[in-house]
Every structure is written in structure tokens, then in C-alpha cells.
Design a protein around this motif. Structure first.
Motif, PDB file in Angstrom:
ATOM      1  N   ALA A   1     -50.454   8.132  12.133  1.00  0.00           N
ATOM      2  CA  ALA A   1     -50.864   7.453  10.984  1.00  0.00           C
ATOM      3  C   ALA A   1     -51.849   5.317  10.964  1.00  0.00           C
ATOM      4  CB  ALA A   1     -50.784   7.593  10.075  1.00  0.00           C
ATOM      5  N   ALA A   2     -50.431   5.239  11.950  1.00  0.00           N
ATOM      6  CA  ALA A   2     -51.299   3.979  12.416  1.00  0.00           C
ATOM      7  C   ALA A   2     -49.842   3.738  13.177  1.00  0.00           C
ATOM      8  CB  ALA A   2     -50.540   3.216  11.727  1.00  0.00           C
ATOM      9  N   ILE A   3     -50.358   2.532  14.122  1.00  0.00           N
ATOM     10  CA  ILE A   3     -49.659   1.599  15.288  1.00  0.00           C
ATOM     11  C   ILE A   3     -49.387   0.590  15.425  1.00  0.00           C
ATOM     12  CG2 ILE A   3     -49.284   1.977  18.160  1.00  0.00           C
ATOM     13  CD1 ILE A   3     -51.365   3.863  18.294  1.00  0.00           C
ATOM     14  N   PHE A   4     -47.749   1.015  14.645  1.00  0.00           N
ATOM     15  CA  PHE A   4     -47.368  -1.001  15.148  1.00  0.00           C
ATOM     16  C   PHE A   4     -47.018  -1.792  17.217  1.00  0.00           C
ATOM     17  CE2 PHE A   4     -47.661   0.170  10.903  1.00  0.00           C
ATOM     18  CZ  PHE A   4     -47.565  -0.838   9.967  1.00  0.00           C
ATOM     19  N   LEU A   5     -47.855  -2.324  17.335  1.00  0.00           N
ATOM     20  CA  LEU A   5     -46.984  -3.360  18.388  1.00  0.00           C
ATOM     21  C   LEU A   5     -46.337  -4.320  17.802  1.00  0.00           C
ATOM     22  CD1 LEU A   5     -50.213  -2.482  20.978  1.00  0.00           C
ATOM     23  CD2 LEU A   5     -48.632  -1.318  20.167  1.00  0.00           C
ATOM     24  N   MET A   6     -45.452  -4.701  17.872  1.00  0.00           N
ATOM     25  CA  MET A   6     -44.672  -6.277  17.840  1.00  0.00           C
ATOM     26  C   MET A   6     -44.444  -7.290  18.858  1.00  0.00           C
ATOM     27  SD  MET A   6     -44.338  -3.612  14.932  1.00  0.00           S
ATOM     28  CE  MET A   6     -42.139  -4.829  14.255  1.00  0.00           C
ATOM     29  N   GLY A   7     -45.607  -7.666  19.969  1.00  0.00           N
ATOM     30  CA  GLY A   7     -45.870  -8.635  20.590  1.00  0.00           C
ATOM     31  C   GLY A   7     -44.797  -8.164  22.089  1.00  0.00           C
ATOM     32  N   ASP A   8     -45.114  -9.389  22.366  1.00  0.00           N
ATOM     33  CA  ASP A   8     -44.717  -9.507  23.799  1.00  0.00           C
ATOM     34  C   ASP A   8     -45.411  -8.037  24.247  1.00  0.00           C
ATOM     35  OD1 ASP A   8     -43.420 -12.263  23.824  1.00  0.00           O
ATOM     36  OD2 ASP A   8     -41.597 -11.220  24.051  1.00  0.00           O
ATOM     37  N   LEU A   9     -46.880  -8.101  24.456  1.00  0.00           N
ATOM     38  CA  LEU A   9     -47.503  -7.399  24.794  1.00  0.00           C
ATOM     39  C   LEU A   9     -47.425  -7.530  26.371  1.00  0.00           C
ATOM     40  CD1 LEU A   9     -48.803  -4.465  25.150  1.00  0.00           C
ATOM     41  CD2 LEU A   9     -51.011  -5.412  23.965  1.00  0.00           C
ATOM     42  N   PHE A  10     -47.920  -8.858  26.479  1.00  0.00           N
ATOM     43  CA  PHE A  10     -48.141  -9.230  28.125  1.00  0.00           C
ATOM     44  C   PHE A  10     -47.077 -10.415  28.051  1.00  0.00           C
ATOM     45  CE2 PHE A  10     -52.207  -8.753  25.633  1.00  0.00           C
ATOM     46  CZ  PHE A  10     -52.683  -7.629  26.626  1.00  0.00           C
ATOM     47  N   ASP A  11     -46.665 -10.683  29.525  1.00  0.00           N
ATOM     48  CA  ASP A  11     -45.758 -11.401  30.004  1.00  0.00           C
ATOM     49  C   ASP A  11     -46.367 -13.350  29.773  1.00  0.00           C
ATOM     50  OD1 ASP A  11     -42.772 -12.250  30.737  1.00  0.00           O
ATOM     51  OD2 ASP A  11     -44.392 -13.362  32.130  1.00  0.00           O
ATOM     52  N   PHE A  12     -47.858 -12.281  29.390  1.00  0.00           N
ATOM     53  CA  PHE A  12     -48.647 -14.648  29.367  1.00  0.00           C
ATOM     54  C   PHE A  12     -50.118 -13.472  28.630  1.00  0.00           C
ATOM     55  CE2 PHE A  12     -51.045 -17.667  30.268  1.00  0.00           C
ATOM     56  CZ  PHE A  12     -51.120 -18.472  29.552  1.00  0.00           C
TER      57      PHE A  12
ATOM     58  N   ILE B   1     -58.321   3.797  20.920  1.00  0.00           N
ATOM     59  CA  ILE B   1     -57.940   4.372  19.680  1.00  0.00           C
ATOM     60  C   ILE B   1     -57.996   3.867  18.487  1.00  0.00           C
ATOM     61  CG2 ILE B   1     -55.691   3.994  18.373  1.00  0.00           C
ATOM     62  CD1 ILE B   1     -53.516   4.588  21.149  1.00  0.00           C
ATOM     63  N   THR B   2     -58.384   2.477  18.365  1.00  0.00           N
ATOM     64  CA  THR B   2     -59.206   2.145  17.097  1.00  0.00           C
ATOM     65  C   THR B   2     -60.090   2.390  16.955  1.00  0.00           C
ATOM     66  OG1 THR B   2     -60.353  -0.457  18.464  1.00  0.00           O
ATOM     67  CG2 THR B   2     -57.327  -0.167  17.348  1.00  0.00           C
TER      68      THR B   2
ATOM     69  N   ILE C   1     -57.866   4.877  14.039  1.00  0.00           N
ATOM     70  CA  ILE C   1     -56.179   4.524  14.267  1.00  0.00           C
ATOM     71  C   ILE C   1     -55.966   3.529  14.111  1.00  0.00           C
ATOM     72  CG2 ILE C   1     -54.244   5.291  15.057  1.00  0.00           C
ATOM     73  CD1 ILE C   1     -55.478   7.324  16.190  1.00  0.00           C
ATOM     74  N   PRO C   2     -55.602   2.557  12.830  1.00  0.00           N
ATOM     75  CA  PRO C   2     -54.894   1.497  12.594  1.00  0.00           C
ATOM     76  C   PRO C   2     -54.050   0.653  14.128  1.00  0.00           C
ATOM     77  CG  PRO C   2     -54.353   2.648  11.187  1.00  0.00           C
ATOM     78  CD  PRO C   2     -55.122   3.030  11.741  1.00  0.00           C
ATOM     79  N   ILE C   3     -54.454  -0.279  13.967  1.00  0.00           N
ATOM     80  CA  ILE C   3     -53.061  -1.069  15.243  1.00  0.00           C
ATOM     81  C   ILE C   3     -53.146  -2.097  14.567  1.00  0.00           C
ATOM     82  CG2 ILE C   3     -52.543  -1.362  17.345  1.00  0.00           C
ATOM     83  CD1 ILE C   3     -54.705   0.542  18.825  1.00  0.00           C
ATOM     84  N   TYR C   4     -51.521  -2.622  14.924  1.00  0.00           N
ATOM     85  CA  TYR C   4     -51.789  -4.118  14.255  1.00  0.00           C
ATOM     86  C   TYR C   4     -50.747  -4.184  14.629  1.00  0.00           C
ATOM     87  CZ  TYR C   4     -52.568  -1.388   9.195  1.00  0.00           C
ATOM     88  OH  TYR C   4     -53.616  -1.546   9.367  1.00  0.00           O
TER      89      TYR C   4
ATOM     90  N   GLY D   1     -60.998  -4.789  17.672  1.00  0.00           N
ATOM     91  CA  GLY D   1     -60.049  -3.907  15.953  1.00  0.00           C
ATOM     92  C   GLY D   1     -59.257  -4.117  15.094  1.00  0.00           C
ATOM     93  N   ILE D   2     -58.004  -4.315  15.861  1.00  0.00           N
ATOM     94  CA  ILE D   2     -56.908  -4.704  16.136  1.00  0.00           C
ATOM     95  C   ILE D   2     -56.179  -6.037  15.257  1.00  0.00           C
ATOM     96  CG2 ILE D   2     -54.788  -5.020  16.932  1.00  0.00           C
ATOM     97  CD1 ILE D   2     -55.715  -3.095  19.891  1.00  0.00           C
TER      98      ILE D   2
END
Length: 250
Positions: free
Chosen positions: A44-55, A77-78, A82-85, A104-105
């Protein structure tokens, strides 16, 4: 936020794509993309909580090279509705419109409150929260200041990215990361942060990343602190089905 029947909300944090090298992180990126492909069918939604990248740093017309598989899957996905935060971490805090405009995130720089199925959540990356960590908090103020970002933009991207990658790996003060071992509730800054929040407002769940440890700690009879772990060693993620939140391993 409503959760349609049969749908779930997913949470993941701390991929550090690009570390220690682009080649070395490629298998981890492929695994993360496979996870996104799997969960998109009931998310229903996806939450990405940071440090997806090392820089990550956004110049006016340039973003870091690479991560094509991840960015393409997020866009897919967006585009499917499907919303991504995204909550910026201490390694990718220099976001300035690219994710919003191109993918669109929704991007957030501070913890946010949500209600899902009458359950209340406080969600964020987790860096610089709670007592202690004063050295990193001072550095973060410098790095996120308008003047600091303006100065960095004057470096050629080839130079700026190389310097930032070196510091990310070598300097724990700047990266804000500690050794990933549980320090006990009294010494875990995020646990203390959550307990202080509960003194003024109830939340059923506090969900954070940053610590690179999968943790589930009962703060009282009705509130729980959850740390999502990482996609370097644990490959763990959170999933809320409308009734319960679980940590799972991919």
C-alpha cells in the motif's frame, strides 16, 4: 492513511549503495531491487528510511553516477500508483528535489507522524536524535547549512564525490555511525528519545534506521521501538499488515 484489504506497508533502511565501492555493492543493490519487485504486488506504501546511498549530493544539474537499477525500480513503483516516502539519512541528507521531480517520491528531513488502521507511528531515520552524539550534531548543522552546501557545490563533482566517499568510510564522526552492537536501553540514544516522546504524546510504534541493528524493544505495554537493521549484513525490513508490525529477513 488507509490500508486496502490484502495490502501492507513496508519499511527498509540503510542500504549504503556504493560502499565500499560501486562494484562491491552491486550484489546488494540487485537483492534490494528483487525485494522491491516482490513487495510491489501487495504494497500500500513503501517507507525508505534513509542512507539508501552511502553518499548523495544534488548539484544544480548533476546527481551521483550509478544506482540505475534502484532508481528505475523506484520510478516503476511510483508510476504504478504506489506511494514511496523517503526519509533522508546522514549519508544522503543533501537531497534537493530530484526524488520529488524525477521519481515522484516524497522526501522528509525530520521524523513524521502517521496513523495506519488506528495505530500511530513516529517515523524517521534516527541520526542526531536523543541525548549525546554532540560531535555529529555539530557537524550536521554545518553540512546542512545553506552556506555549507553552497561551498561544496563549488567543488567539481569528481572531486567532491571522492572526498565525501573517503570521509564516509574513514571518519566515524562525520558519518555518524557507531559500531553495530546493542548498547543497552540506557545507552541507546534512540530508545531514550522515544521514551522522552512518550512523556508528552503516545505512539504505538517508533520506527527508525541508522543503528544498523534489527531491534524490537517494548517501551511500555502499548508502545514499541523498532530499528529496521540494514541491507549490508542483516537484509531486514518491517512490514505492517494493518494489525501488527513485524521485522522480517529477505
Amino acid at each position: 492513511m488507509n490500508i486496502p484489504k490484502g495490502k501492507k506497508i513496508y519499511f527498509a533502511s540503510d542500504n549504503h549503495l556504493g560502499a565500499p565501492t560501486a562494484e562491491a555493492s552491486r550484489p546488494r543493490e540487485q537483492k534490494f531491487v528483487a525485494w522491491l519487485e516482490e513487495i510491489k504486488h501487495d504494497a500500500a506504501a513503501i517507507f525508505l528510511m534513509g542512507d539508501l546511498f552511502d553518499f548523495w549530493f544534488e548539484y544544480k544539474t548533476v546527481v551521483p553516477k550509478g544506482f540505475t537499477r534502484t532508481l528505475g525500480k523506484l520510478a516503476e513503483i511510483t508510476d504504478a500508483g504506489i506511494p514511496i516516502y523517503f526519509f533522508v539519512g546522514n549519508h544522503d541528507l543533501w537531497m534537493d528535489g530530484y526524488f520529488e521531480e524525477e521519481l515522484g517520491i516524497s522526501v522528509y528531513h525530520k521524523p513524521q507522524e502517521y496513523t495506519f488502521k488506528n495505530k500511530t507511528f513516529l517515523i524517521g531515520h534516527g541520526d542526531g536524535l536523543g541525548p549525546g552524539d554532540t560531535g555529529y550534531k555539530r557537524m550536521k548543522k554545518i553540512f546542512t547549512s545553506r552556506f555549507g552546501k553552497w561551498l561544496f557545490r563549488w567543488l567539481h563533482p569528481d572531486i567532491g564525490v571522492r572526498i565525501a566517499q573517503y570521509l564516509s568510510v574513514k571518519n566515524k564522526l562525520i558519518s555518524g555511525d557507531d559500531d553495530a552492537k546493542f548498547l543497552g536501553e540506557d545507552n541507546e540514544w534512540l530508545v531514550q528519545y522515544c521514551k522522552r516522546k512518550l512523556e508528552t504524546k503516545h505512539s504505538d510504534y517508533f520506527i527508525f534506521g541508522h543503528r544498523h541493528l534489527p531491534l524490537e524493544i517494548d517501551l511500555n505495554e502499548n508502545s514499541k521501538y523498532v530499528n529496521l537493521g540494514d541491507w549490508i549484513q542483516y537484509y531486514t525490513y518491517g512490514v505492517f499488515d494493518g494489525e501488527n508490525l513485524e521485522l522480517k529477513k529477505f
